[in-house]
Every structure is written in structure tokens, then in C-alpha cells.
Design a protein around this motif. Structure first.
Motif, PDB file in Angstrom:
ATOM      1  N   HIS A 123     -55.551  36.403 -16.440  1.00 43.84           N
ATOM      2  CA  HIS A 123     -54.455  35.621 -15.852  1.00 43.84           C
ATOM      3  C   HIS A 123     -54.142  34.357 -16.646  1.00 43.84           C
ATOM      4  CE1 HIS A 123     -55.884  37.623 -11.876  1.00 43.84           C
ATOM      5  NE2 HIS A 123     -55.109  38.429 -12.585  1.00 43.84           N
ATOM      6  N   ALA A 124     -55.177  33.602 -16.993  1.00 43.55           N
ATOM      7  CA  ALA A 124     -54.942  32.359 -17.731  1.00 43.55           C
ATOM      8  C   ALA A 124     -54.379  32.623 -19.124  1.00 43.55           C
ATOM      9  CB  ALA A 124     -56.232  31.541 -17.827  1.00 43.55           C
ATOM     10  N   ASP A 125     -54.593  33.821 -19.641  1.00 42.10           N
ATOM     11  CA  ASP A 125     -54.067  34.170 -20.959  1.00 42.10           C
ATOM     12  C   ASP A 125     -52.578  34.484 -20.927  1.00 42.10           C
ATOM     13  OD1 ASP A 125     -56.530  33.911 -22.210  1.00 42.10           O
ATOM     14  OD2 ASP A 125     -57.047  36.028 -21.941  1.00 42.10           O
TER      15      ASP A 125
ATOM     16  N   LEU B  69     -63.023  32.112 -11.773  1.00 38.04           N
ATOM     17  CA  LEU B  69     -61.905  31.524 -12.506  1.00 38.04           C
ATOM     18  C   LEU B  69     -62.393  30.414 -13.418  1.00 38.04           C
ATOM     19  CD1 LEU B  69     -59.349  31.162  -9.550  1.00 38.04           C
ATOM     20  CD2 LEU B  69     -59.538  33.031 -11.191  1.00 38.04           C
TER      21      LEU B  69
ATOM     22  N   ARG C 159     -58.666  25.789 -17.674  1.00 40.83           N
ATOM     23  CA  ARG C 159     -57.419  26.438 -18.100  1.00 40.83           C
ATOM     24  C   ARG C 159     -56.454  26.581 -16.930  1.00 40.83           C
ATOM     25  NH1 ARG C 159     -58.154  31.789 -21.136  1.00 40.83           N
ATOM     26  NH2 ARG C 159     -56.081  31.252 -21.918  1.00 40.83           N
ATOM     27  N   ASN C 160     -56.970  26.939 -15.780  1.00 38.38           N
ATOM     28  CA  ASN C 160     -56.096  27.069 -14.618  1.00 38.38           C
ATOM     29  C   ASN C 160     -55.608  25.713 -14.132  1.00 38.38           C
ATOM     30  OD1 ASN C 160     -55.855  29.996 -13.547  1.00 38.38           O
ATOM     31  ND2 ASN C 160     -58.008  29.823 -14.157  1.00 38.38           N
TER      32      ASN C 160
ATOM     33  N   LEU D 285     -52.763  24.744 -16.367  1.00 37.12           N
ATOM     34  CA  LEU D 285     -51.618  25.621 -16.106  1.00 37.12           C
ATOM     35  C   LEU D 285     -50.932  25.294 -14.781  1.00 37.12           C
ATOM     36  CD1 LEU D 285     -52.908  29.173 -17.136  1.00 37.12           C
ATOM     37  CD2 LEU D 285     -50.906  27.987 -18.089  1.00 37.12           C
TER      38      LEU D 285
ATOM     39  N   SER E 136     -51.818  26.659 -12.168  1.00 32.29           N
ATOM     40  CA  SER E 136     -51.646  28.011 -11.636  1.00 32.29           C
ATOM     41  C   SER E 136     -51.897  28.033 -10.133  1.00 32.29           C
ATOM     42  CB  SER E 136     -52.597  28.983 -12.347  1.00 32.29           C
ATOM     43  OG  SER E 136     -53.946  28.610 -12.131  1.00 32.29           O
TER      44      SER E 136
END
Length: 341
Positions: free
Chosen positions: A235-237, A259, A263-264, A267, A269
Motif C-alpha cells: 500500500h505505501a508503495d 503497517l 511511510r504511512n 502519506l 494515508s
């Protein structure tokens, strides 16, 4: 009337065909003659348990049929109306659709337009309502679906050959999104393309994240996820900034989603976990309105030509229908309960 029931949890062998009294609708209730019942994984998972059964239970949440009688106070339906149902067995254990007649509150019925078949009414209930919820949870996305509602958006659907994946592809395309999907085999890729996916990728070969980024260099707006734990690292990619993951399944997973925080975090996210049983009747009914509109438009259809092969069973073979679903049959499993006329 004929009904399939079970009195203890277990495998398909606990299902048996029996005779029951035709139920009478009470105040605010409607009796429906079920024409077609549908099998979803949630049906056999509920049958397997755990938990105790207070009495005989009738399996299957989804179905479509004809109003047979209405109880006191019901004004929105009349005998002869064509309908599909919302989570029938969730209302009461004996209210499932694997029987000739069931009684439900009027609020759990949705009108089935004359142009839409009973197969579609039964077959797209849970899958399409799940897809609708997944496509409407993004922070800056639409709360309802209609043509153009997802214009300019890029949606990644994992497991595009499954019933929910198929419904998500069809609904997302109807709403104007660009749709990418992942599958395991070339046969399933053909089904995903038939459903209308713009891009189909095999997750069993190559660098999946690189393949997605090659198609969507800025990232995808939304991931509709059937394998949350397995795909968490992906997902993070592939998400764009402020992208959303709508997770409704954990296929091939362990029940745990791990997770990467940093990175999230950057983002921004969003993860939305979803299940229809606790989403609220208001959300179910709003989704049902949009799903019905898509059915009327011809945007949702069953059949191999739309990427969702149909497997039919008579009512007395409900156990075999459940077994087919448990064994991973690709497509939609329907049960013919009573004649349509």
C-alpha cells in the motif's frame, strides 16, 4: 413450505431440507416469496460457527423475490412487488433466504426494477454493497456513486476475479474511475478484463508495485483490499498522498495487519476497515439506491461475459452450493428457490 435449516454449527452436512409453516408478517413486516437465493462466504462462515443456536437457523443473507403479503402499517410495498433483500439472516436466524418464504421488516427490502433480473438482485447484494462502501470512504471522495462520481480517480482492486472485486470494478467504471486490478492467473485476468478493468496485473509474477506505478506514476487514490495483511507492504508503495485503503478481507493472511508507521504518516494515508453488519442501515439503504441505479443502467451484470460466471443449484442442493463456495468456486453461486412467475 420448503426450507433449508441447521440446528448446530458445522460443515455443509448440517444443512437439511425440511417443511416449515409459512410465516405471517407482523406490524411493519413483509413476507417475500424467494425466487433466487445467493451464497456468499459469510453464509458458510456463519454456519460453521462458533456460538450457540437458540433454534433452527436458515442460511443465506442475499435473495430476491416477490412480495407475498404485508403486515399492518406497511404502505411502501404491496403484494406482487419485486424486491431484493438486505442481510436477511442478520435480522433473525430463521430469516435467511434458503427457503420459499421469509418475513423481514419493510426497511430491509429494496425494490427490484422490472428491467433487472432476480439473479442480479440476489447476486449483487452483499458484493455490490461492500464495493459501494469501499468506493465511498475516502476523505476527499464521494459519499454516493453515480456516473462521473469517481471521474479522475484511480482505483486499485485486489482480487479482481472475486465477487466483491468484480462488483467493485463494474461500479467504479460506472462512476468514471480508472481501474487497476490484481489477479493470480491468466484465466482470472480474462474475467477481470471482462468486468471492465482498464489494467490487469498478475501479482504472482514481476514487481507488482513497479507495475502499478508504471500505470499510475502519481499513485492510486484508493485501494479496495481483499488481502489486508498480505498486501499491507504494497500500500505505501502505490498510494498517492492522502490515499485510502478500504479493507474488507484478509485472504491468505494471519488476522494481523502490520503497517510501516513512518511511510504511512508522511502519506497521510487512511485505512478504513469495513463490514456490512455494523455499517448501519442508513449506509446500507444509500448503497442499495446506488446499486439499483447501476443495475438499471446495465452497469452491473452477472455472467461470464461480465467476468462473473454463474453456478446454479436447486434448493435441495443448498449444502452442495455451500460446499462449492467453500472450495473457492470462481463466480457467483445462486440457488433457485421458487419459479419466478
Amino acid at each position: 413450505m420448503k426450507a433449508v435449516t441447521y440446528t448446530r454449527h458445522g460443515g455443509p452436512e448440517v444443512l437439511s431440507l425440511s417443511e416449515r409453516e409459512v410465516p405471517e408478517p407482523g406490524a411493519g413486516e413483509v413476507r417475500v416469496r424467494i425466487v433466487v437465493s445467493a451464497v456468499n462466504p459469510t453464509d458458510w462462515k456463519s454456519r460453521r460457527g462458533p456460538g450457540e443456536l437458540a433454534g433452527p437457523a436458515v442460511p443465506n443473507q442475499d435473495g430476491a423475490g416477490v412480495v407475498d403479503a404485508v403486515g399492518p402499517g406497511v404502505t411502501e410495498f404491496a403484494a406482487g412487488d419485486r424486491v431484493w433483500v438486505l442481510l436477511a439472516a442478520a435480522h433473525a436466524p430463521a430469516s435467511g433466504t434458503a427457503q420459499e418464504y421469509t418475513v423481514l421488516p419493510a426497511e430491509r427490502l429494496v425494490r427490484l426494477p422490472d428491467a433487472v433480473g432476480f439473479d442480479e438482485g440476489a447476486g449483487f447484494a452483499i458484493p455490490a454493497l461492500t464495493a459501494h462502501r469501499a468506493l465511498t470512504v475516502a476523505e476527499d471522495g464521494p459519499a454516493r456513486l453515480a456516473p462521473g462520481a469517481l471521474a479522475g480517480r484511480t482505483v486499485l482492486v485486489t482480487g479482481g476475479a472475486g465477487a466483491v472485486g468484480n462488483a467493485t470494478i463494474q461500479l467504479a467504471r460506472w462512476a468514471g474511475a480508472t481501474v487497476l486490478t490484481t489477479v493470480s492467473t491468466e484465466a482470472k485476468a480474462a474475467l477481470a478484463r471482462a468486468a471492465g478493468a482498464d489494467h490487469v496485473l498478475r501479482y504472482t509474477s514481476g514487481d507488482l508495485a513497479a507495475g502499478i506505478r508504471a500505470i499510475a506514476p502519481d499513485g492510486v487514490d484508493l485501494v479496495v483490499e481483499v488481502a489486508a495483511g498480505t498486501n499491507a507492504g504494497l500500500h505505501a508503495d502505490v498510494l498517492r498522498t492522502r490515499g485510502t485503503v478500504a479493507a474488507y478481507g484478509d485472504d491468505r493472511g494471519t488476522g494481523t495487519v502490520t503497517l510501516e508507521f513512518g511511510r504511512n504518516l508522511w502519506l497521510n494515508s487512511r485505512y478504513q476497515f469495513l463490514v456490512l453488519y455494523t455499517v448501519g442501515l442508513d449506509k446500507l439503504r444509500a448503497g442499495a439506491e446506488d446499486v439499483t441505479a447501476a443495475l438499471v443502467d446495465g452497469a452491473l451484470r452477472l455472467g461470464e461475459e461480465r467476468g462473473l460466471p454463474v453456478h446454479r443449484f436447486p434448493l435441495e442442493q443448498t449444502a452442495q452450493a455451500h460446499e462449492a463456495s467453500e472450495n473457492g468456486a470462481t463466480g457467483k453461486i445462486l440457488i433457485d428457490v421458487t419459479p419466478p412467475g
